[in-house]
Design an enzyme around this catalytic site. Structure first.
Site: not given
Length: 271
Positions: A51-52, A120, A187
């Protein structure tokens, strides 16, 4: 190292095999068939339709505006460029709010060519992971800095520096694996903590700003190539195009640096 026709396409069980054998995994993002083909032919094991794309392709300030339709479209594009790498598709913001919504989106992504979906967080997401895995959909978990939580976190910040936060990350890493995740992205996590989680983890870890102790590494393709995306460059980003001299060379340089442990170094990690 260039991929050859003799090399097997990656499968989900091969990820666990790589961890057992101590082989580092190389992951990059892609959003179209042309770049996917370059990644596939130049040593990339895993390709993520992240989704970056909301930030580096669509020009948004965060990943939140990305839709299921966006990910499905780009997943289909990328799938057409791959022969060997395993394709992972991101569940965008809100798509995994309920088990039913997550299943519907995941089925679209698998039909578009993905072999795994990524989501996530932990908490109620553990039920989502179980729901998907019970329905034969492989899952990659994502902990630490979760960009879809940017509003709650107040920005893109390193996670796990305080003792309580580190303990929660350790626990969540164990819980996502127990729920059935086959892979875990960490991350913006301090290097020592990420190494500790990796050593204890039953599933492979992929780091992005999480130090050299993970089982593999991922970068956003635009960051790897030093492209100006209009956003601040995080500490963990390195421009591999400068040393690779071409896009294919940059991918090969990244893959080699990950596999031999040269990347990330201390300058591209958090303490």
């Amino acid at each position: 190292m260039n991929a050859t026709a003799a090399e097997k396409p990656w499968t989900v069980p091969m990820l666990a095999e790589a961890k057992r054998e101590g082989r580092r995994l190389v992951m990059l993002t892609a959003y179209d068939a042309g770049f996917a083909r370059v990644l596939d032919e130049n040593g990339t094991d895993l390709v993520l339709v992240g989704d970056s794309l909301g930030m580096v392709v669509q020009g948004h300030a965060s990943t939140l505006p990305v839709t299921v339709d966006d990910i499905a479209y780009h997943t289909a594009c990328v799938a057409r460029g791959l022969k060997r790498a395993l394709l992972i598709a991101d569940l965008p913001f809100g798509a995994d709010a309920t088990p039913e919504r997550a299943l519907e989106a995941s089925l679209r992504f698998l039909r578009a060519g993905a072999a795994m979906v990524k989501l996530e967080g932990a908490g109620f997401k553990l039920d989502i992971i179980r729901h998907l895995v019970e329905r034969e959909i492989p899952v990659c978990a994502h902990l630490g800095l979760t960009p879809q939580s940017v509003l709650r976190l107040g920005g893109f910040k390193v996670q796990g520096r305080e003792a309580a936060a580190a303990a929660k990350l350790r626990q969540d890493a164990r819980l996502v694996a127990e729920a059935g995740a086959s892979l875990l992205v960490l991350e913006c996590v301090p290097s020592a903590l990420a190494a500790e989680i990796t050593a204890a983890s039953a599933i492979p870890t992929i780091g992005i700003g999480a130090g050299p102790g993970c089982d593999g590494q991922v970068l956003v393709l635009h960051d790897l190539l030093g492209a100006n995306t209009g956003h601040r460059r995080p500490k963990f980003v390195k421009d591999f195009l400068a040393e690779g001299s071409s896009i294919a060379g940059a991918v090969r340089a990244f893959a080699a640096a990950v596999r031999d442990g040269r990347f990330p170094d201390a300058a591209h990690s958090y303490e």
